[in-house]
Design a protein around this motif. Structure first.
Motif, mmCIF file in Angstrom:
data_model
loop_
_atom_site.group_PDB
_atom_site.id
_atom_site.type_symbol
_atom_site.label_atom_id
_atom_site.label_comp_id
_atom_site.label_asym_id
_atom_site.label_seq_id
_atom_site.Cartn_x
_atom_site.Cartn_y
_atom_site.Cartn_z
ATOM 1 N N VAL A 31 0.879 -1.170 0.000
ATOM 2 C CA VAL A 31 0.000 0.000 0.000
ATOM 3 C C VAL A 31 0.919 1.222 0.000
ATOM 4 C CG1 VAL A 31 -1.958 -1.096 1.144
ATOM 5 C CG2 VAL A 31 -0.197 0.025 2.536
ATOM 6 N N HIS A 32 0.461 2.288 -0.609
ATOM 7 C CA HIS A 32 1.329 3.463 -0.681
ATOM 8 C C HIS A 32 0.523 4.741 -0.790
ATOM 9 C CE1 HIS A 32 0.736 4.202 -5.038
ATOM 10 N NE2 HIS A 32 0.566 2.905 -5.078
ATOM 11 N N SER A 33 1.152 5.815 -0.379
ATOM 12 C CA SER A 33 0.540 7.134 -0.520
ATOM 13 C C SER A 33 0.816 7.642 -1.933
ATOM 14 C CB SER A 33 1.150 8.099 0.494
ATOM 15 O OG SER A 33 2.487 8.373 0.128
ATOM 16 N N GLU A 34 0.188 8.759 -2.279
ATOM 17 C CA GLU A 34 0.415 9.354 -3.601
ATOM 18 C C GLU A 34 1.884 9.735 -3.781
ATOM 19 O OE1 GLU A 34 -2.434 12.554 -3.785
ATOM 20 O OE2 GLU A 34 -4.125 11.158 -3.986
ATOM 21 N N HIS A 41 9.353 -0.727 -2.587
ATOM 22 C CA HIS A 41 8.446 -1.783 -2.083
ATOM 23 C C HIS A 41 7.212 -1.892 -2.974
ATOM 24 C CE1 HIS A 41 6.272 1.559 -0.072
ATOM 25 N NE2 HIS A 41 5.270 0.718 0.061
ATOM 26 N N VAL A 42 6.839 -0.789 -3.596
ATOM 27 C CA VAL A 42 5.689 -0.796 -4.510
ATOM 28 C C VAL A 42 6.070 -1.533 -5.798
ATOM 29 C CG1 VAL A 42 4.127 0.689 -5.841
ATOM 30 C CG2 VAL A 42 4.818 1.348 -3.516
ATOM 31 N N ARG A 43 7.283 -1.259 -6.270
ATOM 32 C CA ARG A 43 7.761 -1.901 -7.502
ATOM 33 C C ARG A 43 7.868 -3.410 -7.353
ATOM 34 N NH1 ARG A 43 12.712 1.324 -10.318
ATOM 35 N NH2 ARG A 43 11.771 3.390 -10.403
ATOM 36 N N LEU A 44 8.338 -3.871 -6.181
ATOM 37 C CA LEU A 44 8.611 -5.297 -6.013
ATOM 38 C C LEU A 44 7.386 -6.120 -5.637
ATOM 39 C CD1 LEU A 44 12.103 -5.286 -4.241
ATOM 40 C CD2 LEU A 44 11.576 -5.798 -6.626
ATOM 41 N N ALA A 45 6.401 -5.487 -5.022
ATOM 42 C CA ALA A 45 5.232 -6.242 -4.562
ATOM 43 C C ALA A 45 4.447 -6.805 -5.749
ATOM 44 C CB ALA A 45 4.341 -5.339 -3.726
ATOM 45 N N ASP A 46 3.690 -7.868 -5.481
ATOM 46 C CA ASP A 46 2.862 -8.455 -6.540
ATOM 47 C C ASP A 46 1.746 -7.521 -6.949
ATOM 48 O OD1 ASP A 46 3.894 -11.290 -6.866
ATOM 49 O OD2 ASP A 46 3.669 -11.147 -4.694
ATOM 50 N N GLU A 47 1.204 -6.804 -5.981
ATOM 51 C CA GLU A 47 0.128 -5.853 -6.249
ATOM 52 C C GLU A 47 0.377 -4.615 -5.408
ATOM 53 O OE1 GLU A 47 -4.045 -7.662 -6.090
ATOM 54 O OE2 GLU A 47 -2.748 -9.280 -5.377
ATOM 55 N N ALA A 48 -0.175 -3.493 -5.847
ATOM 56 C CA ALA A 48 -0.026 -2.273 -5.055
ATOM 57 C C ALA A 48 -1.340 -1.487 -5.092
ATOM 58 C CB ALA A 48 1.114 -1.422 -5.599
ATOM 59 N N VAL A 49 -1.675 -0.897 -3.948
ATOM 60 C CA VAL A 49 -2.893 -0.100 -3.847
ATOM 61 C C VAL A 49 -2.546 1.268 -3.274
ATOM 62 C CG1 VAL A 49 -5.225 0.050 -2.854
ATOM 63 C CG2 VAL A 49 -4.232 -2.201 -3.369
ATOM 64 N N TYR A 60 -0.932 6.119 5.434
ATOM 65 C CA TYR A 60 -0.390 4.998 6.233
ATOM 66 C C TYR A 60 -1.042 4.876 7.605
ATOM 67 C CZ TYR A 60 2.976 4.922 2.469
ATOM 68 O OH TYR A 60 3.549 4.857 1.227
ATOM 69 N N LEU A 61 -1.784 5.898 8.020
ATOM 70 C CA LEU A 61 -2.496 5.815 9.304
ATOM 71 C C LEU A 61 -4.007 5.657 9.093
ATOM 72 C CD1 LEU A 61 -0.531 8.552 11.299
ATOM 73 C CD2 LEU A 61 -0.490 6.090 11.717
ATOM 74 N N ASN A 62 -4.394 5.547 7.826
ATOM 75 C CA ASN A 62 -5.818 5.454 7.496
ATOM 76 C C ASN A 62 -6.281 3.994 7.581
ATOM 77 O OD1 ASN A 62 -8.356 5.435 6.320
ATOM 78 N ND2 ASN A 62 -7.825 6.979 4.780
ATOM 79 N N ALA A 70 -6.948 -4.495 1.757
ATOM 80 C CA ALA A 70 -6.753 -5.926 2.044
ATOM 81 C C ALA A 70 -7.941 -6.744 1.534
ATOM 82 C CB ALA A 70 -6.548 -6.140 3.538
ATOM 83 N N ILE A 71 -9.137 -6.192 1.739
ATOM 84 C CA ILE A 71 -10.339 -6.917 1.306
ATOM 85 C C ILE A 71 -10.394 -7.001 -0.224
ATOM 86 C CG2 ILE A 71 -12.882 -6.818 1.257
ATOM 87 C CD1 ILE A 71 -12.657 -5.504 4.115
ATOM 88 N N ILE A 72 -10.148 -5.879 -0.874
ATOM 89 C CA ILE A 72 -10.206 -5.819 -2.345
ATOM 90 C C ILE A 72 -9.205 -6.777 -2.984
ATOM 91 C CG2 ILE A 72 -9.690 -4.316 -4.340
ATOM 92 C CD1 ILE A 72 -10.807 -1.991 -2.540
ATOM 93 N N THR A 73 -8.005 -6.865 -2.396
ATOM 94 C CA THR A 73 -6.965 -7.706 -2.997
ATOM 95 C C THR A 73 -7.018 -9.148 -2.482
ATOM 96 O OG1 THR A 73 -5.431 -6.981 -1.270
ATOM 97 C CG2 THR A 73 -5.342 -5.793 -3.368
ATOM 98 N N GLY A 74 -7.879 -9.404 -1.511
ATOM 99 C CA GLY A 74 -7.998 -10.755 -0.972
ATOM 100 C C GLY A 74 -6.808 -11.180 -0.123
#
Ligand code: MV4
Length: 445
Positions: A31-34, A41-49, A60-62, A70-74
Motif C-alpha cells: 500500500v502506498h501514498s500518492e 516496495h511498490v515496484r517489487l510487490a505483486d500488487e499495489a494499492v 499509512y495511518l488510514n 486488504a479486502i479488495i486484494t484478498g
C-alpha cells in the motif's frame, strides 16, 4: 500458510517484510501514498494499492483505507511493520474483525503494554525488576508525597507515553510542581490520557533490550540483548549486540528473566522488553509489541529470521525450538543512516543522484533507496540501515569503518559522517557509553 500478505508500511521495513514473504512463497500487496508511487516496495510487490494523499494521517495511518485494500486484494493477513499502526490496538482489532490476521500480538496485549502503568504492574506480577515508582498521580501534593517516599531525583512520565515524550525530571521539591504540570500538559497534548506517574530517576543508565519470540502455545525464547544507548533526542543512532557492558552471567540472567516473564504474561509474536541498566542492575521500562528497527543485529548473531517467525507464529505455527537450541555467534552493529544534515540534524530529502551500497563478508544494507530515487519530505528521515557483523566486536568495528567509507549516497546529506565520528571515539571503541554519551559528545563541539 497465508497466500497473500498486505504490508501496511513504507520504506525499508516494507521491503524487509516483502523479502520474508517472498522466501516463504507468500504473495505481497504493497500500500502506498500518492507520494510513494515510485517506491521500491511498490515496484517489487505483486500488487499495489494507493491508499491516499502524502500525509501519513491520510494514508499509512488510514485504518479503513488499509483494511479496504486488504479486502479488495484478498489478502489473508496484514503486517504492520514498525511505527504507523504497528502498536495501535484498535487497528489490530479492526483487522481481526474483518477476518484478516494481524501479524503481531493480540490486540489486548498491545493495549496493555501501551498503558505504561498496566505494563509495569504486569512486569511486577511476572517477576521483572522495576524501578521504584508510584501509581497514577492525582495532584501536585500527591507528587510531592511520592517523591519523598521514592527519594530525589525523580522522573514524571505519561501513563500513555513511551519513547520519551512527556517525561520530566525533578531533582528537588522546588522542581516538582513545574515537572508535574508540564508532564501532565505534554501528556494531554500528545496522548489519549493526561495521567502521569513517577519513578526514581536513574542518572547514567544504559538502554538494554531483550528480543523475544513467543508462539500462541506458550513456547517462548529470548534472542539475547541489544545495547541501544547511542541515541539522540530519543532516536536510536547505533545499536549493537551483545552489549559490551554485560558479562555472560548478567546476559544469561536477564535473558531468562525476560523469557519467563513473557511466558507468564501469555504474550505471543515477536516483542522487545526494554530495560535500563545501571550499577549492574536491570530495571524494566516498557515492552514494545512490534518488530523493531534494530532487529537485524539480532538476526545476524542468531541466524533467526525474525519477520519469518512473526509470520509463522501469526499463522498458528509452533516455534519448533527451545531456548537451548538458540546459539549466539559473534557481534553485530547497526548504524541508522538518515537523510539529514549531520551537523544540524535538519531533514534533507531530495533526489539520490548516485547510490552504491557497501558489500562483502559481514555486511547487510536494508534500504529502499535506488539511484535516481527521490526521497519524499513527508516521512521519517531514516533511509538505510547498515548492519555489520563479525566474530569479535573488533572485526565488526573494522568492517563498519570500511563499509561507511565505501558507502556512496550522492545528491543529499546523510548522517554517515556522524557515524564515522562516533565510531572513532575511544569511549565508543571501548564500549564505554551510556544513554547521554552521544548528546554530551555533540554538545562539546
Ligand atoms: C527513564 C530514565 C531514567 N530514569 N526512567 C526515555 C524513553 C522512555 N522509554 C523511557 N526513558 C527514560 N526513562 C527512569 N526512571 C531515562 C530515560 C531516557 C532514556 C531511556 C532509554 C534510552 C534513551 C533515553 C534518553 C533519555 C532518557
Amino acid at each position: 500458510m497465508f497466500e497473500k500478505v498486505l504490508i501496511a508500511n513504507r520504506g525499508e521495513v516494507a521491503l524487509r517484510i516483502h523479502r520474508a514473504c517472498r522466501e516463504m512463497g507468500i504473495k505481497t500487496v504493497a500500500v502506498h501514498s500518492e507520494a510513494d508511487a515510485n517506491a521500491m516496495h511498490v515496484r517489487l510487490a505483486d500488487e499495489a494499492v494507493c491508499i491516499g494523499p502524502a500525509r501519513s494521517t491520510d494514508s499509512y495511518l488510514n485504518k479503513s483505507a488499509i483494511i479496504s485494500a486488504a479486502i479488495i486484494t484478498g489478502a489473508d493477513a496484514i503486517h504492520p511493520g514498525f511505527g504507523f499502526l504497528s502498536e495501535n490496538a484498535d487497528f489490530a482489532e479492526m483487522v481481526e474483525e474483518h477476518g484478516i490476521t494481524f501479524i503481531g500480538p493480540k490486540p489486548e496485549q498491545i493495549r496493555m503494554m501501551g498503558d505504561k502503568l498496566r505494563a509495569r504492574e504486569a512486569a511486577i506480577n511476572s517477576g521483572l525488576p522495576v524501578i521504584p515508582g508510584s501509581p497514577a498521580l492525582a495532584t501536585v501534593e500527591d507528587a510531592k508525597k511520592w517523591a519523598l517516599e521514592i527519594g530525589y531525583p525523580v522522573i514524571i512520565k505519561a501513563k500513555a507515553g513511551g519513547g520519551g515524550k512527556g517525561m520530566k525530571v525533578a531533582f528537588n521539591e522546588t522542581e516538582i510542581e513545574t515537572a508535574y504540570t508540564m508532564a501532565r500538559a505534554e501528556a494531554k497534548a500528545s496522548f489519549t490520557s493526561d495521567e502521569v506517574y513517577m519513578e526514581k530517576y536513574l542518572q547514567k543508565p544504559r538502554h538494554i533490550e531483550i528480543q523475544v519470540l513467543a508462539d500462541t502455545y506458550g513456547n517462548v525464547v529470548h534472542l539475547g540483548e541489544r545495547d541501544c544507548s547511542i541515541q539522540r533526542k530519543n532516536q536510536k543512532v547505533i545499536e549493537e549486540t551483545p552489549s559490551p557492558a554485560l558479562n555472560q552471567q548478567q546476559r544469561a540472567e536477564i535473558g531468562e528473566i525476560a523469557r519467563s516473564a513473557v511466558e507468564k504474561i501469555g504474550y505471543s509474536s515477536a516483542g522487545t522488553l526494554e530495560f535500563l541498566f545501571e550499577d549492574g542492575k536491570f530495571y524494566f521500562l516498557e515492552m514494545n509489541t512490534r518488530l523493531q528497527v534494530e532487529h537485524p543485529i539480532t538476526e545476524a548473531v542468531t541466524g533467526i529470521d525474525i519477520v519469518r517467525e512473526q509470520i509463522r507464529i501469526a499463522n498458528g505455527a509452533k516455534l519448533g525450538y527451545t531456548q537451548d537450541d538458540i546459539t549466539f555467534s559473534g557481534c553485530a552493529i547497526e548504524c541508522r543512516i538518515n537523510a539529514e544534515d549531520p551537523s544540524t540534524f535538519a531533514p534533507n530529502p531530495g533526489k539520490i543522484t548516485e547510490w552504491h551500497a557497501p558489500g562483502g563478508l559481514g555486511i547487510r544494507v536494508d534500504s529502499e533507496i535506488y539511484s535516481g530515487y527521490k526521497i519524499p519530505p513527508f516521512y521519517d528521515s531514516m533511509i538505510a540501515k547498515l548492519i555489520v557483523s563479525g566474530k569479535t566486536r573488533n572485526t565488526a568495528l573494522m568492517r563498519l569503518h570500511r563499509a561507511l567509507e565505501e558507502f556512496v549516497i550522492d545528491g543529499i546529506k546523510t548522517t554517515i559522517p556522524l557515524h564515522q565520528k562516533i565510531i572513532s571515539r575511544p569511549d565508543y571503541i571501548d564500549g564505554m557509553y551510556n544513554i547521554h554519551w552521544l548528546e554530551d559528545l555533540l554538545e562539546k563541539k
